[in-house]
Design an enzyme around this catalytic site. Structure first.
Site, PDB file in Angstrom:
ATOM      1  N   GLU A 182       0.798  -1.226   0.000  1.00 54.27           N
ATOM      2  CA  GLU A 182       0.000   0.000   0.000  1.00 54.27           C
ATOM      3  C   GLU A 182       0.834   1.282   0.000  1.00 54.27           C
ATOM      4  O   GLU A 182       0.682   2.138   0.886  1.00 54.27           O
ATOM      5  CB  GLU A 182      -0.984  -0.042   1.185  1.00 54.27           C
ATOM      6  CG  GLU A 182      -1.821  -1.319   1.165  1.00 54.27           C
ATOM      7  CD  GLU A 182      -2.828  -1.437   2.298  1.00 54.27           C
ATOM      8  OE1 GLU A 182      -2.727  -0.679   3.279  1.00 54.27           O
ATOM      9  OE2 GLU A 182      -3.724  -2.299   2.200  1.00 54.27           O
ATOM     10  N   GLU A 236      -5.745 -10.424  -2.371  1.00 51.84           N
ATOM     11  CA  GLU A 236      -6.623 -10.285  -1.191  1.00 51.84           C
ATOM     12  C   GLU A 236      -8.093 -10.177  -1.590  1.00 51.84           C
ATOM     13  O   GLU A 236      -8.863  -9.414  -0.996  1.00 51.84           O
ATOM     14  CB  GLU A 236      -6.220  -9.053  -0.365  1.00 51.84           C
ATOM     15  CG  GLU A 236      -4.759  -9.054   0.031  1.00 51.84           C
ATOM     16  CD  GLU A 236      -4.361  -7.939   0.990  1.00 51.84           C
ATOM     17  OE1 GLU A 236      -5.241  -7.317   1.605  1.00 51.84           O
ATOM     18  OE2 GLU A 236      -3.143  -7.687   1.121  1.00 51.84           O
TER      19      GLU A 236
HETATM   20  C1  XIL Z   1      -6.230  -6.833   7.853  1.00 50.94           C
HETATM   21  C2  XIL Z   1      -6.591  -8.094   8.607  1.00 50.94           C
HETATM   22  O1  XIL Z   1      -7.484  -8.845   7.833  1.00 50.94           O
HETATM   23  C3  XIL Z   1      -7.209  -7.732   9.916  1.00 50.94           C
HETATM   24  O2  XIL Z   1      -7.464  -8.904  10.672  1.00 50.94           O
HETATM   25  C4  XIL Z   1      -6.273  -6.807  10.675  1.00 50.94           C
HETATM   26  O3  XIL Z   1      -6.905  -6.366  11.815  1.00 50.94           O
HETATM   27  C5  XIL Z   1      -5.897  -5.598   9.845  1.00 50.94           C
HETATM   28  O4  XIL Z   1      -5.365  -6.033   8.614  1.00 50.94           O
HETATM   29  N1  XIL Z   1      -5.101  -4.862   3.293  1.00 50.94           N
HETATM   30  C6  XIL Z   1      -4.043  -5.620   3.721  1.00 50.94           C
HETATM   31  C7  XIL Z   1      -4.226  -6.565   4.834  1.00 50.94           C
HETATM   32  O5  XIL Z   1      -2.969  -5.607   3.103  1.00 50.94           O
HETATM   33  O6  XIL Z   1      -3.054  -6.755   5.590  1.00 50.94           O
HETATM   34  C8  XIL Z   1      -5.359  -6.138   5.750  1.00 50.94           C
HETATM   35  O7  XIL Z   1      -5.564  -7.186   6.677  1.00 50.94           O
HETATM   36  C9  XIL Z   1      -6.615  -5.858   4.945  1.00 50.94           C
HETATM   37  C10 XIL Z   1      -6.369  -4.758   3.953  1.00 50.94           C
END
Ligand code: XIL
Length: 354
Positions: free
Chosen positions: A151, A266
């Protein structure tokens, strides 16, 4: 669960498969698994919910720890690395014939307080380099790929050269990104190194601007000879937005023409703005997933599709983006009772059943 039960459960959820390096791909997966498909989950859920491990081993060929490789879990303090929880997921993966990828080494978010208290740039750089080289070396030859930088682009990018401000950019300047990649490559020369971003897939002015900045960053890194192999499109899709199929397809085609591999890292569909009706909602969710995967698959192979969770029972969306009407969220391929939804048919279309 006793610790023995727990270990048996973690190691024995599915038919135990192929010995040998978990990095090895090409091992024949048991019938029913979707080739190249995998999901994120965390160890708490894996331990607490036997159905989760069963579903993962039934449908997946790969996994990614949802939290266990992020700084807060790996680094309780400056002088401590704590690999046990990530190792437990790695053991589960290996014993079930699944590969594992790593998420994530350098991110603006989830930086422990003990790091943020460091105000001297040279010390910050030492900590940054030490973390990446220690963690990547620890998992050398075990993982398929790493999200090295997560990100890096701001949500409100105004021009293509915009980069997200973070503790790391304040301490190290823009070079935090090349430094992360070079450090990771030194620690494991054969693992694939990815840059990962969200909100670049749908039709919305701010998403198009974000994609332009992401493209600019990738191009700049390649021009600088940075060891970057893969681009991760997170694909946390917003159910209410159309996917920009044409724009995304040409972006992906361009990335491939630069020699990069494109990963879906994701995938889920945030459904908090969608109608409550379940049949309609599931159909929209499946359509968004289909649109994004079609656009990405249009110019080349889509060898890796990971969803962020596999069942609606365990999803960050329910925690962080609940619906105003209080109906349960339905962002993932299996429902809360592990029954496949139309979203799973889409996965099966792009990641064929072995
Ligand atoms: C999220 C997890 O799913 C949660 O459990 C945690 O509290 C916060 O992070 N983008 C990403 C992930 O790259 O690491 C994030 O994961 C969701 C958004």
């Amino acid at each position: 669960m006793t610790s023995l039960d727990r270990r048996e459960f973690l190691l024995g959820t599915a038919a135990t498969l192929a010995a040998g390096s978990a990095r090895a791909t090409g091992t024949s997966a048991p019938a029913g698994r979707r080739a190249g498909y995998g999901c994120a989950f965390n160890l708490w859920d894996l331990e607490a919910d036997p159905g989760l491990g069963k579903a993962v081993s039934q449908y997946c060929t790969q996994v990614v720890p949802e939290c266990e490789l992020k700084w807060p879990m790996l680094r309780p303090s400056a002088d401590k690395f704590s690999f046990a929880r990530a190792d437990a997921i790695y053991d589960f993966a290996r014993q079930n014939g699944l590969t594992m990828r790593g998420h994530t080494l350098a991110w603006y978010h989830d930086i422990p307080d003990w790091v943020k208290q460091i105000s001297d740039p040279r010390t910050a750089e030492q900590v940054f380099v030490d973390h990446i080289s220690t963690v990547v070396a620890y998992y050398r030859d075990k993982l398929t790929s790493w999200d090295v930088v997560n990100e890096p682009i701001p949500d409100n990018a105004r021009k293509p050269t915009d980069r997200r401000d973070s503790y790391w950019s304040k301490m190290l300047g823009d070079r935090w990104i090349p430094l992360a990649f070079r450090t990771a490559a030194d620690a494991d020369p054969s693992v694939k190194l990815a840059i990962n971003e969200y909100d670049v897939e749908s039709v919305k002015e701010s998403f198009l601007a974000k994609r332009a900045a992401f493209r600019n960053l990738i191009q700049t890194l390649l021009d600088q000879g940075v060891p970057l192999h893969s681009v991760g499109l997170q694909c946390h899709l917003h159910g209410e937005l159309e996917v920009d199929t044409d724009g995304l397809a040409s972006f992906v085609s361009e990335l491939r023409s630069w020699g990069l591999e494109v990963l879906v890292t994701e995938l889920d569909v945030i459904d908090n703005q969608l109608p409550g009706d379940v049949t309609l909602r599931d159909a929209i969710v499946a359509r968004r997933a289909n649109d994004v995967l079609s656009a990405i698959a249009a110019s080349g192979p889509l060898d890796s599709i990971l969803s962020w969770g596999i069942t609606d029972r365990h999803s960050w969306v329910s925690q962080q983006l609940p619906r105003a009407d209080k109906l349960p969220n339905r962002p993932l391929p299996l429902d809360a009772n592990f029954q496949p939804k139309p979203f799973m048919d889409v996965i099966t279309k792009f990641a064929k059943v072995a």
